[in-house]
Design an enzyme around this catalytic site. Structure first.
Site, mmCIF file in Angstrom:
data_model
loop_
_atom_site.group_PDB
_atom_site.id
_atom_site.type_symbol
_atom_site.label_atom_id
_atom_site.label_comp_id
_atom_site.label_asym_id
_atom_site.label_seq_id
_atom_site.Cartn_x
_atom_site.Cartn_y
_atom_site.Cartn_z
ATOM 1 N N SER A 143 0.860 -1.179 0.000
ATOM 2 C CA SER A 143 0.000 0.000 0.000
ATOM 3 C C SER A 143 0.894 1.225 0.000
ATOM 4 O O SER A 143 2.034 1.177 0.497
ATOM 5 C CB SER A 143 -0.894 0.007 1.244
ATOM 6 O OG SER A 143 -1.537 1.258 1.394
ATOM 7 N N TYR A 194 -1.085 -0.734 10.469
ATOM 8 C CA TYR A 194 -1.287 -1.098 9.062
ATOM 9 C C TYR A 194 -0.099 -0.631 8.220
ATOM 10 O O TYR A 194 0.428 -1.387 7.401
ATOM 11 C CB TYR A 194 -2.584 -0.473 8.559
ATOM 12 C CG TYR A 194 -2.869 -0.726 7.097
ATOM 13 C CD1 TYR A 194 -3.327 -1.964 6.667
ATOM 14 C CD2 TYR A 194 -2.681 0.277 6.139
ATOM 15 C CE1 TYR A 194 -3.597 -2.206 5.327
ATOM 16 C CE2 TYR A 194 -2.943 0.048 4.801
ATOM 17 C CZ TYR A 194 -3.403 -1.198 4.400
ATOM 18 O OH TYR A 194 -3.654 -1.434 3.068
#
Length: 241
Positions: free
Chosen positions: A130, A142
Site C-alpha cells: 500500500s 497497518y
C-alpha cells in the site's frame, strides 16, 4: 511472465483487489487457486473464474492452504489483508496481532514454503502492499505491516533471482476494506480508484517483470519525496493528511 496454463494462487480473493486479479488472470488462461475467509463470496468468484476455492484464515496459519494446493504454483499474488484506523494507543493488542498475522506473517510464511517450487518454475511473486507503507497517521500498525511487506519483497528479490518479484503500492481503492477497518474513506481527494484498475496494473507488472508498481502513478512522487527527504514528507503529511 506468461501465465496461460500455469497455476496461479491468489490470496484474499473473496472480494476487492484479489477478486479483480482473479478475473484478470482467468482471462489470460491461468489455472487458478483462490483462497479467502468468506466461503460464499469466495465460491462466487471461483465459479466466475473456473478456479479451485480453498477457504482458509491465513491469520491463523498457512498449513490449511498449503495442504489443499492441487499443484505447485508458478505465480503467487498476495492480496489478503486487513486494516485498522484510529489512534495507536486505542488499538487492542488482539487487533494489532490480527494485522501482523494476516498482513505480514502469513505472506512471509507462505512465501517461505512455496519458494523452492517458485525457483524451479522460474515463477513470480506479487506483494500487494500500500502507499501507506510510507507511513499514514491513524493507521500506524497497518502502515508498519505494509512497509514490512515491501522490505520483505525487496529481500526476496535479491535472495531469489530466479523468481520475479513485484511490489504493488496502491492508493485508496474502492473496496470493502474501508468499511472493515472501522472508518469509512472521507477524503474528497484523492478519490478511490476501482479494484479492476489495480488488477490491470498488477497483471501488466507481471508481464513486464516490474519491480514496483504505484497506482495511481502520480503517487510515485510521494514515494520519491519520502525516500529523498523523509522529514519534509512527514511535515507535508501532517498538513495535508
Amino acid at each position: 511472465m506468461r501465465v496461460a496454463e500455469r497455476v496461479a494462487l491468489v490470496t484474499g480473493a473473496s472480494s476487492g483487489i484479489g477478486a479483480a486479479v482473479a478475473q484478470r488472470l482467468a482471462g489470460d488462461g491461468a489455472r487458478l487457486v483462490l483462497t479467502g475467509r468468506d466461503p460464499e463470496r469466495l465460491q462466487q468468484v471461483a465459479e466466475r473464474t473456473g478456479a479451485k476455492a480453498v477457504v482458509a484464515d491465513l491469520a491463523a496459519g498457512v498449513d490449511t492452504l498449503l495442504d489443499a494446493l492441487p499443484a505447485r504454483p508458478a505465480l503467487v499474488v498476495h492480496c489478503a489483508g486487513v486494516g485498522a484506523a484510529g489512534p495507536l494507543e486505542e488499538l487492542s493488542p488482539a487487533r494489532v496481532d490480527e494485522l501482523l498475522d494476516l498482513n505480514l506473517r502469513a505472506p512471509i510464511q507462505l512465501t517461505r514454503a512455496l519458494l523452492p517450487g517458485l525457483r524451479e518454475e522460474r515463477g513470480h511473486l506479487v506483494f500487494v502492499a500500500s502507499i501507506a507503507a510510507l507511513g499514514v497517521a491513524g493507521e500506524a500498525v497497518y502502515s508498519a505491516t505494509k512497509a514490512g511487506l515491501r522490505g520483505f519483497a525487496d529481500a526476496v528479490r535479491i535472495e531469489a533471482p530466479e523468481v520475479g518479484v513485484t511490489t504493488v503500492l496502491p492508493g485508496a481503492v474502492d473496496t470493502p476494506y474501508f468499511g472493515r477497518r472501522g472508518r469509512e474513506y472521507d477524503r474528497r481527494f484523492p478519490r478511490p480508484i476501482r479494484a479492476d484498475r489495480v488488477a490491470e496494473e498488477i497483471v501488466r507488472g507481471i508481464r513486464r517483470g516490474s519491480v514496483e508498481v504505484v497506482t495511481p502513478r502520480w503517487l510515485a512522487l510521494g514515494a520519491k519525496v519520502h525516500g529523498a527527504a523523509p522529514a519534509l514528507f512527514a511535515r507535508a503529511s501532517r498538513r495535508f493528511g
